[in-house]
Design an enzyme around this catalytic site. Structure first.
Site, mmCIF file in Angstrom:
data_model
loop_
_atom_site.group_PDB
_atom_site.id
_atom_site.type_symbol
_atom_site.label_atom_id
_atom_site.label_comp_id
_atom_site.label_asym_id
_atom_site.label_seq_id
_atom_site.Cartn_x
_atom_site.Cartn_y
_atom_site.Cartn_z
ATOM 1 N N HIS A 1 -60.633 4.671 74.699
ATOM 2 C CA HIS A 1 -60.277 6.089 74.745
ATOM 3 C C HIS A 1 -59.022 6.289 75.601
ATOM 4 O O HIS A 1 -58.098 7.018 75.209
ATOM 5 C CB HIS A 1 -61.454 6.879 75.310
ATOM 6 C CG HIS A 1 -61.190 8.331 75.529
ATOM 7 N ND1 HIS A 1 -61.625 9.317 74.661
ATOM 8 C CD2 HIS A 1 -60.535 8.986 76.531
ATOM 9 C CE1 HIS A 1 -61.242 10.494 75.117
ATOM 10 N NE2 HIS A 1 -60.588 10.326 76.248
ATOM 11 N N GLU A 2 -58.982 5.644 76.749
ATOM 12 C CA GLU A 2 -57.810 5.777 77.627
ATOM 13 C C GLU A 2 -56.576 5.121 77.013
ATOM 14 O O GLU A 2 -55.464 5.626 77.158
ATOM 15 C CB GLU A 2 -58.118 5.177 79.001
ATOM 16 C CG GLU A 2 -59.250 5.868 79.740
ATOM 17 C CD GLU A 2 -59.054 7.369 79.844
ATOM 18 O OE1 GLU A 2 -57.903 7.813 80.045
ATOM 19 O OE2 GLU A 2 -60.039 8.114 79.711
#
Length: 604
Positions: free
Chosen positions: A185-186
């Site tokens: 996600h990051e």
């Protein structure tokens, strides 16, 4: 693992980039409206104040108050705009120090290249896997030791100075798949250019906040000088400015929250595409829902980076939330997962924690090989394509470059035409590329003087091999990234026709032994990107200096141009229906230098 049909739609990398450009434009327009609204409100207060002066007939002002009102309002406009813009510029300059500075501000501790703690080793392996898979330099990795909540963020002005920070609570409570989902996600934020947008949001909000600070100063000055004749105007002016600035700041935070929520949905979708499975990310979100502290951070600066975090890091009312509701995010990953099932999961998890059950052992998988992993798709539909397996880098090679000195030694061997390390020389070229990418990430802690041996090595003659070409391109790109980037305008495809032809020429010659098939591959790829150009294919591949110059110029294509270029390179490689190790390695190098994800390729 291939994505199942019921999974959320996969959103293409370049489509997300174009959506982000649209969001950026809308964000700037909305913030411009907030700034202009603040200025207009201040001008209204000035006009009211001047009318009050006229009404009380203050003789010291004179009879020309009415004629002076426009001038005073103009001065007020310039002052307020100056405060906002100058404060934003100063804040952005401080934030441009890099992601590491932001992580340290929140109490982050950078982990070693070869940590002894199993949880830290697990985190480093996961981050490095994602970085190598995406051709992004391995970011600096921080742990927020004081934070027991489950959260993480990526920060930095570009991919070359970014950092990823993960809370101690996330390491403690998430297994490997869940941690991988959070890290993916990051990484999607990194690939999408969200970090730069985040810094601009922080700077613009600080500019609006500066107006409230100025109002607060005047407010306290007016209160402190009650005996002075001017105390009442100063007091009222400060109170009014404080009120107007607070309204402008509130509007800015509403805009920030709206942009952040849409960006988080895109990041969740990209993370599933990145890891090829949604279970890890979905389970991480479920654990956040079950964990009493959730994602709330304790650091007093958490509010400044709320829009950067994996989950809401501060307590705020729903319509100012920077993230969609947890259940909504889970349902996007697992359709049909309703409130009752979430409540049942929460009860099971909390019961297990109360009974003292330890988190499932995740370290058993943490010594996995580092390789290509899943790559970002250029298509808008899921694909079951398996990455080239021979590009995977075994653990022993990861351990070989655990610090800057060893990384420099490995790079020297890699760049040497006759490597002193026979084991390195025996690696397939695409594994050597992965090893070089990992080693180059270790050199980020070096200053320019310490990188001089690498510069000198690149100036020496080489054997002209494919291996040498790939490694020299990566090393040159790394050295270029360490310099201050000059502001260059974005280029259009038609301005780079000869450079595009050079790249496609190299790829077509590399993967096709038959000259006629190579020519057809070149023409097919060229027609896909420059249909109006009739360029002839050269019989020999461009030299290193030519490719290096071309890649540097093409790195400044706009997003639409990079999308078409990446597809054209893919067509040049897959024209004959298969991809060999050499083609995969060169395409990977080109994509790394262009700051683009690898396209999906058939198994080699």
């Amino acid at each position: 693992m291939a994505l199942r049909n019921r999974c959320i739609p996969v959103i293409a990398f370049f489509e997300r980039q174009q959506q982000m450009q649209g969001q950026t434009r809308r964000m700037l327009l909305l913030f411009a409206a907030a700034v202009l609204g603040t200025v207009a409100a201040v001008d209204g207060l000035v006009w009211a104040f001047m009318r009050w002066l006229h009404g009380v007939r203050i003789t010291s002002v004179g009879a020309g108050i009415d004629s002076q009102t426009p001038m005073v309002m103009g001065i007020a406009t310039i002052v307020v705009l100056g405060v906002i813009l100058i404060s934003s510029a100063i804040r952005l300059r401080h934030l441009d120090d890099g992601g590491a500075a932001i992580a340290a501000r929140l109490g982050g501790r950078e982990i070693d290249f070869d940590p002894t703690n199993p949880d830290e080793q697990r985190l480093r392996n996961v981050v490095e896997e994602m970085a190598i898979a995406s051709t992004v330099p391995v970011p600096r990795i921080f742990i927020l030791d004081a934070e027991t909540a489950i959260n993480a963020f990526a920060a930095g002005s570009n991919t070359d100075d970014c950092a990823i920070a993960v809370s101690a609570g996330a390491l403690q409570h998430l297994d490997r798949d869940e941690l991988q989902g959070v890290v993916a996600h990051e990484f999607s934020h990194i690939l999408n250019g969200d970090m730069r947008l985040n810094l601009r949001l922080m700077a613009l909000l600080f500019g609006l906040f500066a107006v409230t600070v100025a109002g607060r100063v005047l407010f306290h000055l007016g209160r402190a000088s009650r005996s002075s004749r001017a105390s009442l105007p100063i007091f009222l002016g400060g109170a009014s400015l404080l009120l107007v600035g607070s309204i402008g700041l509130f509007a800015g935070r509403v805009i920030q929250a709206a942009i952040s929520r849409s960006r988080e949905r895109l990041a969740d979708a990209a993370a599933v595409q990145f890891t090829r499975q949604q279970r890890g990310l979905a389970n991480a979100l479920k654990k956040i829902a079950a964990y009493p502290q959730g994602t709330r951070l304790q650091n007093p600066h958490a509010g400044e980076v709320a829009h950067m975090l994996f989950g809401d890091g501060v307590s705020r009312i729903h319509w100012l939330s920077t993230h969609p509701p947890l259940l909504e995010r889970i349902q996007a990953l697992e359709p049909g997962f309703g409130p009752a099932r979430l409540q049942a999961f929460v009860q099971r998890w909390q019961t297990g924690q109360a009974a003292g059950q330890a988190p499932p052992p995740a370290q058993a998988q943490d010594r996995s090989a580092l390789g290509a992993g899943a790559v970002m798709s250029l298509d808008s539909a899921p694909s079951a394509t398996i990455p080239v397996p021979s590009s995977r880098l075994p653990l022993d090679w990861q351990l070989l470059v655990r610090d800057a000195d060893s990384a420099m030694a490995v790079l020297t061997d890699l760049l040497d035409g006759t490597p002193g390390n026979a084991a390195i020389a025996a690696l397939p070229v695409n594994q050597q590329v992965n090893l070089a990418l990992l080693a180059l990430s270790r050199l980020r802690s070096m200053d320019n003087t310490q990188r001089d041996p690498l510069r000198r090595r690149l100036q020496q003659p080489t054997d002209g091999s494919l291996r040498s070409l790939c490694l020299r391109l990566l090393a040159s790109q790394h050295l270029q990234a360490t310099r201050a980037r000059e502001p260059l305008r974005l280029r259009q495809l038609h301005e780079c026709a000869s450079e595009i032809a050079g790249l496609l020429n190299a790829l077509a010659l590399l993967g096709h032994d038959d000259a006629e098939i190579a020519r057809l591959a070149f023409l097919r790829a060229l027609h896909a990107i420059l249909p109006q150009h009739a360029l002839a294919m050269q019989r020999s591949a461009p030299a290193f200096d030519t490719l290096q110059s071309a890649l540097w110029k093409l790195d400044h294509l706009d997003i639409a141009g990079k999308r078409v270029l990446t597809e054209a390179m893919r067509l040049a490689v897959v024209h004959d229906g298969h991809v060999n190790v050499e083609e995969h390695a060169v395409l990977r190098c080109f994509c790394a230098c262009l700051h683009c994800p690898m396209p999906e390729l058939p198994e080699g």
